[in-house]
Design a protein around this motif. Structure first.
Motif, short mmCIF file in Angstrom:
data_model
loop_
_atom_site.label_atom_id
_atom_site.label_comp_id
_atom_site.label_asym_id
_atom_site.label_seq_id
_atom_site.Cartn_x
_atom_site.Cartn_y
_atom_site.Cartn_z
N LEU A 318 37.23 30.84 43.47
CA LEU A 318 36.49 31.85 44.10
C LEU A 318 36.80 31.02 45.57
O LEU A 318 36.48 29.51 46.25
N PHE A 319 37.09 31.84 46.65
CA PHE A 319 36.54 31.50 47.47
C PHE A 319 35.81 32.02 48.50
O PHE A 319 35.24 33.23 48.13
N ASN A 320 34.86 31.29 49.67
CA ASN A 320 34.37 31.31 50.30
C ASN A 320 35.25 32.32 51.38
O ASN A 320 35.73 33.03 51.32
N GLU A 321 33.59 32.57 52.19
CA GLU A 321 34.29 33.85 53.48
C GLU A 321 35.37 32.55 54.43
O GLU A 321 36.13 33.53 55.32
N LYS A 322 35.19 31.46 54.62
CA LYS A 322 35.90 30.88 55.56
C LYS A 322 37.78 30.74 54.60
O LYS A 322 38.40 29.51 54.95
N ASN A 323 37.59 30.56 53.55
CA ASN A 323 39.02 30.67 52.92
C ASN A 323 39.12 29.43 52.32
O ASN A 323 40.24 29.55 52.56
N GLN A 324 37.99 29.01 51.88
CA GLN A 324 37.91 27.91 51.01
C GLN A 324 37.93 27.85 49.47
O GLN A 324 37.08 29.04 49.06
N PRO A 325 37.77 27.10 49.09
CA PRO A 325 38.06 27.21 47.36
C PRO A 325 36.93 26.61 47.04
O PRO A 325 37.08 25.54 47.35
N VAL A 326 35.80 27.40 46.57
CA VAL A 326 35.02 26.34 46.41
C VAL A 326 34.43 26.30 44.25
O VAL A 326 33.63 25.81 44.22
N LEU A 327 35.38 27.53 43.20
CA LEU A 327 34.68 27.39 42.30
C LEU A 327 35.91 27.17 41.81
O LEU A 327 36.70 27.90 42.51
N GLU A 328 36.61 26.10 40.64
CA GLU A 328 37.57 26.89 40.08
C GLU A 328 37.67 27.10 38.57
O GLU A 328 36.85 26.37 37.33
N ARG A 329 38.29 28.18 37.30
CA ARG A 329 37.66 27.85 35.79
C ARG A 329 39.23 28.82 35.80
O ARG A 329 40.19 29.29 35.91
N LEU A 330 39.83 27.86 34.32
CA LEU A 330 41.14 28.45 33.79
C LEU A 330 40.34 29.32 32.33
O LEU A 330 39.24 28.87 31.42
N ILE A 331 41.20 30.84 31.96
CA ILE A 331 40.66 31.21 30.78
C ILE A 331 42.26 31.24 30.04
O ILE A 331 42.77 30.95 31.07
N PHE A 332 42.71 31.75 28.92
CA PHE A 332 43.83 31.99 28.43
C PHE A 332 43.45 33.52 27.74
O PHE A 332 42.46 33.75 27.27
N ASN A 333 44.26 34.42 28.08
CA ASN A 333 44.59 35.48 27.71
C ASN A 333 45.51 35.44 26.37
O ASN A 333 46.48 34.58 26.42
N ASP A 334 44.86 35.82 25.42
CA ASP A 334 45.91 35.72 23.79
C ASP A 334 47.35 36.22 23.78
O ASP A 334 47.20 37.27 24.84
N LEU A 335 48.45 35.57 24.01
CA LEU A 335 50.13 35.85 23.83
C LEU A 335 49.58 36.97 22.09
O LEU A 335 49.07 36.37 21.12
N GLU A 336 50.53 37.60 21.66
CA GLU A 336 51.10 38.08 20.62
C GLU A 336 51.64 36.47 19.91
O GLU A 336 52.75 36.39 20.28
#
Length: 788
Positions: A318-336
């Motif tokens: 998640l970037f704010n209005e100044k293009n600074q990263p403020v939050l981050e989260r990793l998720i995994f999308n299942d593969l076959e």
């Protein structure tokens, strides 16, 4: 589901991110990264065994086998992190294999095997492969102790997104580990506020993970208290929450992820009208979603459909209005799971062996390696399989305990994997590096080993240096003006013998060049996170001694008739063909075998030979079958296309090369033993038989030469063998011995391969298979095989 105040659809809201971030991100991942994986035949060894492995080198940008990289360094480190030895493995089209003997120099209980390349050193992120191996001993470690209240425990609380925000519901990840970096399942857990009131409970899984959704009040600090099964109680407090800002709370459903971006009432006026963006990326591709905050809504919900996300790990920033990263989260999308396309069956079960058949039911070529171990084995405990090494480890900066667990058939693996990613916080790829420290090509991309030969003597124009080696299938000649001689991208074998001679006319005299090497080793270190205290974990066996050096070959037995020696006199040669022994032969027209044959009257057109003594004009052209019999004959005016018919059949060491004469265009006469030519006995066609010198024959041909044993180079590949176990029926063998190892399995679509596997008096066995398909589908499978 709670009322959604604002829904932002993924497809509708995708926009291009700002040009600056776009360029910086693309530039950072422009150069492909390499990800190695070693499939070891097991992870616990008796002295006298060998560590057998197949290496897979993956190109991260495509997630396929690397098509060009060839140098993989496999290093062994001891318990203190000191490098013990290093091996250079040749990679061909992404695959290589080798072995490491467990000899008397392995005196410690644990060692670490690391695989990496020189090119990988250009990048801040460590994508190397590391696996701990254990060397079994029948001597008990007196310092070993069981867990007690004196043991150290790591207890962490990690809010999703990286921080707590007051007056919102915060998703808090929980991690509890012991001093061996192993997750701990607790007996019970409770949450206590500042008034000592019990406001909630939690419980960890077997990997030490849990999470709770907790409403955080103004400046409130909460205490998490965990009670272990040994009676120990450990505690951890939350940090002071932020008063203004945003936080994340992600939910997983069957077909989509629900990403909640939360704020509080205090932040509404501060955030009102500001444009934020959600940046979804995986190092190869990215998508961006923009949205504006208002002064009413405190919950912004993004519906992320799984079919529209990248396969595998997705990093959400998640970037704010100044293009600074403020939050981050990793998720995994299942593969076959492509492992279901591989099946192993047994047949032809004999007294001492069985026939194992590996079947590929998929529509593409696959590359596999397999380890056969007794069914009660305790010797196969890799921390990573090929799936976790390629799909998970490159994105997670922390240590992952038992990473292959998340890619097996366990019931709760998706939930457990999300808990793991929740506890990791920010990904391995630092935005500070992406913005400010792009990779630089300080380390070369290696392909083979470079050798430089320096000749002390000044050579006359009529002299040359010869280099030949049977083990490396090598014969080379260098002219006098080449000093020093540089051989680039060679695949010379370690400890192989190479002979050198000074060529004068057709004789060799001794010469010994000074040799230097490059691209044969790299300076390696072991990440300290792998150096874990293992006092509480030790494999103990009894009633065994170090295994005998006598070995038994366990590969399939194929009965063949003795191979015939290459006949240097083709049938009918004595009476029908002319022959020339090339020893001491001087040819005025040139030095190649083509020059010699033209000197003898054959005309070479560039793609075939014309017969001796026959002009092309007005003659007939003849077409022959494989035995040299006439199929049809026609004149040039009748059939011009018969110009391509074999007027002269050519054989090199009894293999026909009539339509591949380029093979001998650069072949020198001093590498040829004998030539037969003339009319084929009993046929009309003319023939040429060429017999070349073997490296041994070449080396002994009127020569004095010096032999150098090359101390560096690629490991010499060898066939699997089994050490001489004292027993196949005791507990030591059943728990820690090996039955068979089969690497380099290549299966075409809908094909199978069958090979012989010894039974070693076992009723059944487990086969562990790792591999990859042409398109990058990863395969990790184990299967119980009955030997009855």
């Amino acid at each position: 589901m709670k009322k959604i105040t604002k829904l932002i659809a993924l497809l509708i809201s995708i926009q291009c991110i700002s040009q600056d971030i776009d360029n910086l991100y693309s530039n950072y991942f422009q150069n492909t990264r390499e990800i190695p994986y070693l499939h070891l035949n097991k992870t616990s060894f008796l002295k006298g065994e060998e560590v057998w492995f197949q290496s897979y080198l993956i190109e991260q940008n495509s997630n396929k086998l690397h098509p060009t990289s060839s140098n993989l360094y496999v290093s062994v480190f001891d318990e203190s992190g000191q490098q013990k030895e290093q091996h250079l493995i040749q990679i061909k089209n992404g695959i290589g294999y080798g072995s490491i003997p467990i000899d008397s120099t392995f005196t410690q209980n644990n060692y670490y095997i690391k695989a990496s390349t020189n090119w990988m050193k250009n990048f801040s992120e460590d994508n190397s492969f590391t696996q701990r191996i254990s060397i079994l001993s029948d001597q008990k470690n007196t310092s070993a102790k069981t867990s007690s209240q004196d043991d150290f425990y790591e207890f962490k609380l990690m809010p999703e997104g990286g921080h707590l925000l007051q007056n919102t519901v915060n998703n808090i990840a929980i991690l509890i580990k012991n001093q061996n970096n192993e997750g701990v399942k607790i007996k019970s857990g409770k949450i206590i506020d500042s008034n000592s009131k019990n406001i909630g409970s939690f419980n960890t899984n077997t990997l030490g993970f849990a999470n709770v959704n907790l409403p955080i009040k103004n400046n409130e600090i909460y205490t998490f208290e965990a009670t272990l099964y040994n009676g120990t109680t450990i505690k951890q407090k939350t940090n002071i929450p932020k008063q203004i800002g945003v936080t994340l709370n992600t939910k997983i459903y069957d077909d989509y992820f629900l990403l909640n971006i939360l704020t509080n009432k205090t932040s509404l006026n501060v955030l009102n009208g500001k444009k934020y963006r959600v940046f979804i990326h995986n190092t190869r591709s990215y998508k961006s979603i923009f949205f504006d905050f208002n002064n009413i809504d405190k919950n912004y919900v993004l519906l992320l459909k799984k079919q529209e996300l990248f396969k595998g790990v997705n990093i959400i920033t998640l970037f704010n209005e100044k293009n600074q990263p403020v939050l981050e989260r990793l998720i995994f999308n299942d593969l076959e799971d492509s492992s279901s396309n591989i099946k192993v069956t047994t047949s032809k079960i004999n007294y001492d062996s069985i026939q194992a058949t590996v079947i590929n039911y998929s529509k593409e070529k696959i590359f596999l390696s397999s380890s056969f171990l007794p069914s009660s084995t305790k010797a196969y405990e890799p921390n990573n399989n090929i799936k976790s090494q390629i799909l998970l480890k490159p994105y997670v900066k922390g240590f992952i305990e038992n990473a292959n667990y998340y890619f097996n058939a366990s019931k709760n693996k998706s939930k457990d994997l999300d808990l793991l990613l929740l506890t990791q916080g920010w990904s391995k790829y630092s935005w500070n590096n992406i913005f400010n420290n792009p990779p630089k090509d300080n380390f070369n991309f290696e392909n083979g080993i470079d050798l430089t030969l320096t000749i002390k003597e000044k050579l006359s124009p009529k002299r040359a240096v010869m280099m030949f080696s049977k083990e490396n299938n090598l014969i080379k000649e260098f002219k006098s003006n080449q000093n020093p001689i540089v051989l680039k991208n060679t695949f010379i074998k370690k400890n192989s013998s190479v002979d050198f001679g000074l060529k004068i006319n057709d004789k060799l005299l001794e010469i010994l060049p000074y040799i230097t090497y490059s691209n044969y080793s790299i300076k390696e270190t072991l990440n300290k996170k792998h150096l874990i205290n293992y006092n509480n974990f030790e494999l103990e066996v009894s009633n065994f001694k170090d295994l005998s050096k006598d070995v038994t070959v366990l590969d399939e037995v194929i009965l063949e008739a003795p191979k015939k020696k290459i006949n240097s006199e083709p049938y009918g040669a004595i009476t029908m063909l002319n022959s020339v022994k090339m020893k001491n032969m001087i040819i005025p027209s040139g030095e190649t075998i083509i020059d010699f044959l033209q000197f003898k009257g054959f005309k070479y057109t560039g793609f075939k030979f014309l017969p001796k003594g026959i002009s092309q004009r007005g003659r007939k052209f003849t077409k022959y079958d494989s035995e040299g019999d006439i199929i049809e004959s026609s004149s040039m005016s009748e059939k011009k296309d018969e110009l391509l018919s074999p007027e002269v059949r050519v054989f090199l060491d009894n293999n026909e090369i009539t339509f591949a004469l380029w093979i001998i265009e650069s072949m020198y006469t001093n590498t040829v033993k004998e030539v037969f030519y003339g009319r084929d006995p009993g046929k009309i066609a003319q023939v040429i038989y060429i017999y070349s010198l073997s490296p041994q024959e070449y080396a002994s041909k009127n020569s004095l030469y010096s032999t150098v044993k090359i101390p560096i180079g690629f490991n010499q590949e060898k066939e699997y063998y089994s050490p001489k176990y004292p027993s196949y029926t005791n507990s030591t063998y059943k728990e820690f011995g090996a039955i068979f190892w089969k690497p380099n399995i290549i299966l075409e679509p809908n094909k199978a391969i069958t090979f012989s596997v010894p039974k070693n008096y076992q009723k059944d066995a487990i086969i562990f298979i790792e591999g990859i398909s042409e398109s990058g589908q990863l395969i990790s499978k184990n299967q119980l095989l009955s030997f009855k």
